[in-house]
Design an enzyme around this catalytic site. Structure first.
Site, PDB file in Angstrom:
ATOM      1  CG  ASP A  13      56.864  -4.982  24.081  1.00 19.98           C
ATOM      2  OD1 ASP A  13      58.094  -4.567  24.209  1.00 19.98           O
ATOM      3  OD2 ASP A  13      56.107  -4.330  23.748  1.00 19.98           O
ATOM      4  CE  LYS A  16      62.069  -8.289  20.289  1.00 19.46           C
ATOM      5  NZ  LYS A  16      60.698  -7.663  21.036  1.00 19.46           N
ATOM      6  CB  ALA A  39      64.230  -1.899  21.270  1.00 23.11           C
ATOM      7  N   GLY A  40      62.523  -2.033  23.884  1.00 20.67           N
ATOM      8  CA  GLY A  40      62.788  -1.856  25.359  1.00 20.67           C
ATOM      9  C   GLY A  40      62.588  -3.392  25.582  1.00 20.67           C
ATOM     10  CG  HIS A  41      64.968  -5.765  24.078  1.00 20.86           C
ATOM     11  ND1 HIS A  41      65.955  -6.009  22.918  1.00 20.86           N
ATOM     12  CD2 HIS A  41      63.822  -5.551  23.354  1.00 20.86           C
ATOM     13  CE1 HIS A  41      65.374  -5.844  22.017  1.00 20.86           C
ATOM     14  NE2 HIS A  41      64.135  -5.554  21.938  1.00 20.86           N
ATOM     15  NE  ARG A 142      68.975   8.344  -2.804  1.00 22.01           N
ATOM     16  CZ  ARG A 142      68.398   8.151  -4.012  1.00 22.01           C
ATOM     17  NH1 ARG A 142      69.012   7.630  -5.053  1.00 22.01           N
ATOM     18  NH2 ARG A 142      67.409   8.782  -4.514  1.00 22.01           N
ATOM     19  CD  GLN A 223      61.674  -2.311  16.880  1.00 20.49           C
ATOM     20  OE1 GLN A 223      62.346  -2.416  16.104  1.00 20.49           O
ATOM     21  NE2 GLN A 223      61.961  -1.803  18.082  1.00 20.49           N
ATOM     22  CB  THR A 299      60.365   2.254  25.092  1.00 20.90           C
ATOM     23  OG1 THR A 299      61.390   1.322  24.769  1.00 20.90           O
ATOM     24  CG2 THR A 299      60.908   3.522  24.730  1.00 20.90           C
ATOM     25  N   GLY A 412      59.277 -20.223  28.603  1.00 22.66           N
ATOM     26  CA  GLY A 412      59.492 -19.403  29.613  1.00 22.66           C
ATOM     27  C   GLY A 412      58.403 -19.489  30.787  1.00 22.66           C
TER      28      GLY A 412
HETATM   29  P1  GDP Z   1      61.092  -7.715  24.684  1.00 22.75           P
HETATM   30  O1  GDP Z   1      60.823  -6.103  24.262  1.00 22.75           O
HETATM   31  O2  GDP Z   1      60.783  -8.839  23.523  1.00 22.75           O
HETATM   32  O3  GDP Z   1      62.502  -8.075  25.149  1.00 22.75           O
HETATM   33  O4  GDP Z   1      60.341  -7.861  25.905  1.00 22.75           O
HETATM   34  P2  GDP Z   1      60.161  -6.895  27.107  1.00 22.75           P
HETATM   35  O5  GDP Z   1      61.115  -7.016  27.956  1.00 22.75           O
HETATM   36  O6  GDP Z   1      59.575  -5.513  26.398  1.00 22.75           O
HETATM   37  O7  GDP Z   1      58.717  -7.399  27.664  1.00 22.75           O
HETATM   38  C1  GDP Z   1      58.768  -8.839  28.321  1.00 22.75           C
HETATM   39  C2  GDP Z   1      58.355  -8.657  29.728  1.00 22.75           C
HETATM   40  O8  GDP Z   1      58.195 -10.147  30.067  1.00 22.75           O
HETATM   41  C3  GDP Z   1      59.583  -8.310  30.630  1.00 22.75           C
HETATM   42  O9  GDP Z   1      58.933  -7.756  31.725  1.00 22.75           O
HETATM   43  C4  GDP Z   1      60.333  -9.741  30.732  1.00 22.75           C
HETATM   44  O10 GDP Z   1      61.026  -9.589  32.066  1.00 22.75           O
HETATM   45  C5  GDP Z   1      59.075 -10.476  31.029  1.00 22.75           C
HETATM   46  N1  GDP Z   1      59.254 -12.027  30.921  1.00 22.75           N
HETATM   47  C6  GDP Z   1      60.017 -12.687  29.676  1.00 22.75           C
HETATM   48  N2  GDP Z   1      59.961 -13.947  29.812  1.00 22.75           N
HETATM   49  C7  GDP Z   1      58.924 -14.198  30.812  1.00 22.75           C
HETATM   50  C8  GDP Z   1      58.342 -15.363  31.126  1.00 22.75           C
HETATM   51  O11 GDP Z   1      58.323 -16.412  30.659  1.00 22.75           O
HETATM   52  N3  GDP Z   1      57.207 -15.154  32.196  1.00 22.75           N
HETATM   53  C9  GDP Z   1      56.880 -13.972  32.865  1.00 22.75           C
HETATM   54  N4  GDP Z   1      56.261 -13.919  33.640  1.00 22.75           N
HETATM   55  N5  GDP Z   1      57.489 -12.962  32.518  1.00 22.75           N
HETATM   56  C10 GDP Z   1      58.376 -12.791  31.586  1.00 22.75           C
HETATM   57  P1  IMO Z   2      60.592  -4.186  21.681  1.00 29.85           P
HETATM   58  O1  IMO Z   2      62.107  -4.498  20.950  1.00 29.85           O
HETATM   59  C1  IMO Z   2      56.570  -3.135  20.769  1.00 29.85           C
HETATM   60  C2  IMO Z   2      55.730  -0.019  17.966  1.00 29.85           C
HETATM   61  C3  IMO Z   2      55.250   1.385  18.669  1.00 29.85           C
HETATM   62  C4  IMO Z   2      54.418   1.861  17.409  1.00 29.85           C
HETATM   63  C5  IMO Z   2      55.198   1.273  16.188  1.00 29.85           C
HETATM   64  C6  IMO Z   2      55.838   2.322  15.301  1.00 29.85           C
HETATM   65  O2  IMO Z   2      60.656  -3.693  22.588  1.00 29.85           O
HETATM   66  O3  IMO Z   2      59.626  -5.311  21.039  1.00 29.85           O
HETATM   67  P2  IMO Z   2      58.259   3.589  16.028  1.00 29.85           P
HETATM   68  O4  IMO Z   2      58.937   4.436  17.234  1.00 29.85           O
HETATM   69  O5  IMO Z   2      59.049   2.274  16.068  1.00 29.85           O
HETATM   70  O6  IMO Z   2      58.384   4.462  15.009  1.00 29.85           O
HETATM   71  O7  IMO Z   2      56.978   3.121  16.547  1.00 29.85           O
HETATM   72  O8  IMO Z   2      55.836   0.407  16.452  1.00 29.85           O
HETATM   73  N1  IMO Z   2      56.915  -0.212  18.637  1.00 29.85           N
HETATM   74  C7  IMO Z   2      57.109  -1.537  19.601  1.00 29.85           C
HETATM   75  N2  IMO Z   2      56.058  -2.203  20.049  1.00 29.85           N
HETATM   76  N3  IMO Z   2      57.700  -3.315  21.279  1.00 29.85           N
HETATM   77  C8  IMO Z   2      58.622  -2.478  20.501  1.00 29.85           C
HETATM   78  O9  IMO Z   2      60.180  -2.822  20.773  1.00 29.85           O
HETATM   79  C9  IMO Z   2      58.293  -1.467  19.671  1.00 29.85           C
HETATM   80  N4  IMO Z   2      59.128  -0.716  19.007  1.00 29.85           N
HETATM   81  C10 IMO Z   2      58.169  -0.130  18.233  1.00 29.85           C
HETATM   82  O10 IMO Z   2      54.518   1.272  19.688  1.00 29.85           O
HETATM   83  O11 IMO Z   2      53.212   1.292  17.562  1.00 29.85           O
HETATM   84 MG    MG Z   3      59.827  -4.249  24.670  1.00 30.73          MG
END
Ligand code: GDP
Ligand code: IMO
Ligand code: MG
Length: 427
Positions: A13, A16, A39-41, A142, A223, A299, A412
């Site tokens: 988070d 990315k 993942a949640g991007h 496997r 992650q 997510t 950012g």
């Molecule tokens: P990811 O999983 O690494 O793609 O990150 P997430 O999307 O889960 O969480 C990052 C959050 O920060 C999202 O809500 C983005 O829109 C937000 N974000 C990313 N870069 C910036 C930044 O530079 N400033 C602010 N305020 N928010 C940002």
């Molecule tokens: P993004 O790509 C933050 C964490 C879960 C848990 C551990 C194992 O958005 O950065 P899993 O379901 O993968 O077996 O869970 O990993 N986790 C994340 N934490 N961002 C993520 O993805 C994550 N994907 C898994 O919360 O602690």
């Molecule tokens: Mg995320």
């Protein structure tokens, strides 16, 4: 500069999705190499916000081909619903390519993820419940089902039978759950074959050819480094390798072809789920970071645990990934603090430690040693160059760079594509 890796330098988070999307307009391919819909991007384009789980964030850039590599675990139901959700919003998803060697997450993986977490009780990992661990366990054992198996009914049935023979015993005898019928699973999976068939390709061949021809390929990690099954805070990790080496095994592109590795680094730290977190704040500063930073999982909707920046972790990310650059995100969230503590080392059993301890016990005992930097109160969201940042924000960034071991090449200052200060080009 043909191949770049972009990955999380902390516990996920870091932002990315935004960073990948930003580069999406200048690269030919964006490739997910590990993880799945855990993942949640988040990507913000103009007034539109997208939450991507399985699809590479490059899917929002029209010139870019999104690829799901062999190292990803694919839940076909989630993939199809994500595709149709984007198509409904006018995004062209037709270019997507999926490796036939990627493994599938089936309904029994999701069920097993949930029941095994419940079984662990207070020792649980806090997984996303998306079937990630059980699907990777089957791959290593496997007995996994791969995307290519969808296109051979007889093989598919044999493999599902082999997997369920054992799992149904576990489900019924250990977890007291109903057995899962082979026919039901096979039928469901076959139902995806037609809709996914057109996307499946020999992605290894294609990506290597693209790089050889000078096209630009971006590998997007899910992650983060500290969630890596080998290099993270095991067992509180995910079941794949988000670190840079995962880009090679997860796509079939050799390490000699990778020219740059960019670590996405939040200006403070967050973590979701269980496990050690030395700089975690359980006070009102933690609550303030969560509120201002919008730190709620994309997510699972869970609140993210929040804490100050940890330079020990950043240095570790530089080391295990061979980082060439950092992209520092969410600097704007720190606006308004009078003083900002930064963890520069740990105290472990009375000793000062500069590097991440390899022993789990030591890491659980680590107490952060803080240096405090002066804050700033000016709005920085409109800053377009480093010089436009307030002096104290500049000092904060420079201090982080010095402690973290790689240049900060972008900053950012907001969630939008254009809310970025580019210091060095990534291409
Ligand atoms: P990811 O999983 O690494 O793609 O990150 P997430 O999307 O889960 O969480 C990052 C959050 O920060 C999202 O809500 C983005 O829109 C937000 N974000 C990313 N870069 C910036 C930044 O530079 N400033 C602010 N305020 N928010 C940002
Ligand atoms: P993004 O790509 C933050 C964490 C879960 C848990 C551990 C194992 O958005 O950065 P899993 O379901 O993968 O077996 O869970 O990993 N986790 C994340 N934490 N961002 C993520 O993805 C994550 N994907 C898994 O919360 O602690
Ligand atoms: Mg995320």
């Amino acid at each position: 500069m043909p191949a770049l890796v972009l990955l999380g330098a902390q516990w996920g988070d870091e932002g990315k999705g935004k960073a990948t999307d930003l580069l999406g307009g200048s690269v030919d391919y964006v490739v997910r190499y590990q993880g799945g819909n855990n993942a949640g991007h988040t990507v913000v384009v103009g007034d539109q916000k997208y939450a991507l789980h399985l699809l590479p964030s490059g899917i929002l850039s029209p010139g870019c081909t999104p690829v799901i590599g062999n190292g990803v675990v694919v839940d076909p139901a989630v993939l199809l619903s994500e595709l149709s959700g984007l198509a409904d919003r006018g995004v062209d998803t037709s270019k997507l390519l999926i490796s036939g060697n990627a493994h599938l997450i089936t309904p029994y993986h999701t069920t097993l993820d949930k029941v095994s977490e419940r079984f662990l009780g207070k020792r649980k990992i806090g997984t996303t419940g998306r079937g990630i661990g059980p699907a990777y366990a089957d791959k290593i054992n496997r007995v996994g089902i791969r995307v290519q198996d969808l296109f051979d009914e007889s093989i598919l049935r044999q493999k599902v039978e082999a997997a369920l023979d054992y799992k149904n015993q576990v489900l019924a005898k250990l977890y007291n759950r109903r057995a899962i019928a082979v026919d039901q699973v096979v039928e469901e999976l076959l139902g995806y074959a037609d809709r996914l068939g057109g996307y499946v390709a020999d992605t290894t061949l294609l990506l290597n050819n693209a790089i050889d021809q000078g096209q630009v390929v971006l590998f997007e990690g899910g992650q983060g480094t500290l969630l890596d099954v080998d290099h993270g805070t095991y067992p509180f990790v995910t079941s794949s390798n988000p670190t840079a080496g995962g880009a090679c095994t997860g796509t079939g592109v050799g390490p000699t072809k990778i020219s740059r590795v960019i670590g996405i680094l939040k200006a403070y730290t967050t973590r979701v789920g269980a496990g050690p977190f030395p700089t975690e704040l359980l006070d009102e500063d933690g609550e303030k970071l969560r509120t201002i930073g919008g730190e709620r999982g994309v997510t699972t909707g869970r609140d993210r645990r929040c804490g100050w920046f940890d330079a020990v972790i950043a240095r570790y990310a530089t080391r295990v990934n061979g980082l060439t650059d950092f992209f520092l995100t969410k600097l704007d969230v720190l606006t308004g603090w009078e003083r900002i503590p930064v963890c520069v080392a740990y105290e472990i059993d009375g000793k000062r430690v500069e590097e991440l301890p390899y022993s789990q016990t030591d890491f659980h005992h680590a107490k952060p040693i803080y240096e405090t930097l002066p804050g700033w109160s000016e709005d920085i969201t409109q800053a377009k160059t480093f010089d436009e940042l307030p002096k104290n924000a500049q000092t904060y960034v420079q201090a982080l760079e010095e402690m973290s071991g790689a240049p900060i090449s972008a900053i950012g200052v907001g969630p939008g594509r254009d809310e970025t200060i580019q210091i060095n080009s990534f291409l």
